[in-house]
Write a protein that holds these residues in place. Structure first.
Motif, mmCIF file in Angstrom:
data_model
loop_
_atom_site.group_PDB
_atom_site.id
_atom_site.type_symbol
_atom_site.label_atom_id
_atom_site.label_comp_id
_atom_site.label_asym_id
_atom_site.label_seq_id
_atom_site.Cartn_x
_atom_site.Cartn_y
_atom_site.Cartn_z
ATOM 1 N N LEU A 1 14.806 -22.393 -11.672
ATOM 2 C CA LEU A 1 16.086 -21.941 -11.129
ATOM 3 C C LEU A 1 16.777 -20.880 -11.995
ATOM 4 O O LEU A 1 17.758 -20.280 -11.553
ATOM 5 C CB LEU A 1 17.029 -23.131 -10.933
ATOM 6 N N GLY A 2 16.285 -20.679 -13.231
ATOM 7 C CA GLY A 2 16.979 -19.770 -14.130
ATOM 8 C C GLY A 2 18.390 -20.219 -14.419
ATOM 9 O O GLY A 2 19.295 -19.405 -14.628
ATOM 10 N N TRP A 3 18.577 -21.512 -14.468
ATOM 11 C CA TRP A 3 19.922 -22.111 -14.562
ATOM 12 C C TRP A 3 19.776 -23.529 -15.090
ATOM 13 O O TRP A 3 18.715 -24.146 -14.981
ATOM 14 C CB TRP A 3 20.550 -22.142 -13.166
ATOM 15 N N GLU A 4 20.841 -24.046 -15.683
ATOM 16 C CA GLU A 4 20.925 -25.461 -16.027
ATOM 17 C C GLU A 4 22.389 -25.862 -16.067
ATOM 18 O O GLU A 4 23.282 -24.998 -16.102
ATOM 19 C CB GLU A 4 20.242 -25.746 -17.368
ATOM 20 N N PRO A 5 22.698 -27.167 -16.028
ATOM 21 C CA PRO A 5 24.097 -27.610 -16.043
ATOM 22 C C PRO A 5 24.860 -27.057 -17.239
ATOM 23 O O PRO A 5 24.346 -26.992 -18.350
ATOM 24 C CB PRO A 5 23.972 -29.137 -16.102
ATOM 25 N N LYS A 6 26.125 -26.687 -16.992
ATOM 26 C CA LYS A 6 26.924 -26.004 -18.002
ATOM 27 C C LYS A 6 28.082 -26.843 -18.546
ATOM 28 O O LYS A 6 28.564 -26.599 -19.647
ATOM 29 C CB LYS A 6 27.516 -24.721 -17.401
ATOM 30 N N ILE A 7 28.590 -27.788 -17.780
ATOM 31 C CA ILE A 7 29.824 -28.497 -18.142
ATOM 32 C C ILE A 7 29.530 -29.520 -19.225
ATOM 33 O O ILE A 7 28.616 -30.350 -19.084
ATOM 34 C CB ILE A 7 30.445 -29.176 -16.911
ATOM 35 N N SER A 8 30.287 -29.498 -20.294
ATOM 36 C CA SER A 8 30.063 -30.425 -21.405
ATOM 37 C C SER A 8 30.432 -31.849 -21.004
ATOM 38 O O SER A 8 31.265 -32.066 -20.102
ATOM 39 C CB SER A 8 30.881 -30.016 -22.631
#
Length: 333
Positions: free
Chosen positions: A294-301
């Motif tokens: 996806l070229g992405w991963e979860p960002k919210i800490s």
């Protein structure tokens, strides 16, 4: 013309959030569930209050849509899934077989199935400092509970429906999704919500001791709902059809989870470790393939997500106390 989507389990935590996100992306959305969302009205264009264990209800729900997001499940936290094996296996098998087959019957183009980290073998999760789980670690199969076994079998069913019937299936494996607007009491709540409830009760009643099942050293990773719905949609719109982890890859102990929530509450707690269902000893997500695909991963800490979740649950607890007094939570654990 707007894409038309069905979200099953739209009365539940993740489904409710997903409906809202899809509407924001310009979709026409139908929700389907036994119940409507508990805490805020559904944003769906149409909401069918139906029993998806029944074939005819699934046929009606999947009619005239381009995409199905299959989230409906009989499930809950560790206390529930460790003690309702027959009920879970029976109900979820009916829901998923009928929904997938009805989608095929109605010519649905894309079908996303929401699986779980519970499919991973128990023998790979016996230590607290566990090696992060890769997608290929699912086999040889040995899930801990009936919930995991049913999820794994339905993954195979989706794969074979794609191979045999041509329906574009996607499979996502959730790792401990949490956030506001979810179940926070009654036995079906997950660990983050349970921890927020316990600490909110402790703070608002002035009794700082909270109970934690086991020794508190068992480990997990936790993913905020806002990241989850973005990941779901990115996977649905990709060309990747193998199972894919979706979660954070930061592992914490349950004691650390309690400390983070206590910090969000600005309240000092004391921990009392008691016997109770704990699930596997350790679990974490390997997000290597998620980043590649996806070229992405979860960002919210975790700190940010828990602070937002705690604030919402504290408000729920405060309102309950206002209406019923502190006695409403005397037996809560």
């Amino acid at each position: 013309m707007a894409k038309r989507a069905l979200v099953t389990g739209a009365g539940g935590f993740i489904g409710h959030h997903l409906v809202t996100y899809l509407k924001q992306q310009g979709y026409w959305v139908r929700g389907a569930d036994l119940k409507r969302p508990e805490f805020t009205p559904a944003d769906a264009d149409e909401f069918l209050q139906v029993d998806l264990r029944r074939w005819e209800h699934c046929l009606a729900a999947t009619k005239g849509v381009d995409e199905v997001y299959a989230l409906a499940a009989d499930m809950g936290g560790m206390g529930f899934i460790s003690s309702h094996h027959a009920e879970i296996l029976h109900n979820n098998s009916l829901i998923n077989i009928h929904t997938l087959d009805a989608a095929r019957e109605n010519g649905v183009k894309r079908y996303l199935y929401t699986s779980s980290a519970c499919i991973y073998p128990e023998f790979k999760q016996t230590e607290t400092n566990v090696t992060p789980l890769r997608e290929e670690d699912a086999y040889p199969a040995m899930p801990q509970d009936a919930y995991g076994w049913e999820k794994l079998v339905t993954e195979r069913l989706c794969t074979h429906y794609r191979e045999d019937y041509g329906i574009e299936t996607r499979i996502v494996r959730f790792h401990n999704i949490f956030g506001p607007l979810g179940t926070w009491e009654g036995g079906r709540e997950k660990a983050p919500a349970a921890m927020c409830r316990k600490i909110a009760i402790a703070k608002l009643t002035g009794h700082p001791e909270i109970e934690i099942w086991g020794d508190g050293l068992q480990t997990r990773s936790f993913c905020m709902i806002d990241d989850c719905v973005i990941g779901i949609c990115k996977l649905m719109n990709s060309d990747y059809h193998e199972p894919l982890n979706l979660g954070q890859d930061r592992m914490v102990t349950i004691d650390q989870l309690a400390d983070i929530v206590a910090h969000a509450a600005n309240f000092k707690i004391t921990k009392k470790h008691v016997p109770g269902p704990q699930g596997v000893r350790g679990r974490n997500s390997d997000n290597t393939r998620l980043r590649q695909v996806l070229g992405w991963e979860p960002k919210i800490s975790l700190e940010d997500g828990l602070a937002r979740t705690y604030k919402w649950i504290e408000n729920q607890v405060r309102e309950r106390i206002r209406l019923n007094g502190e006695g409403a939570f005397r037996s809560a654990s």
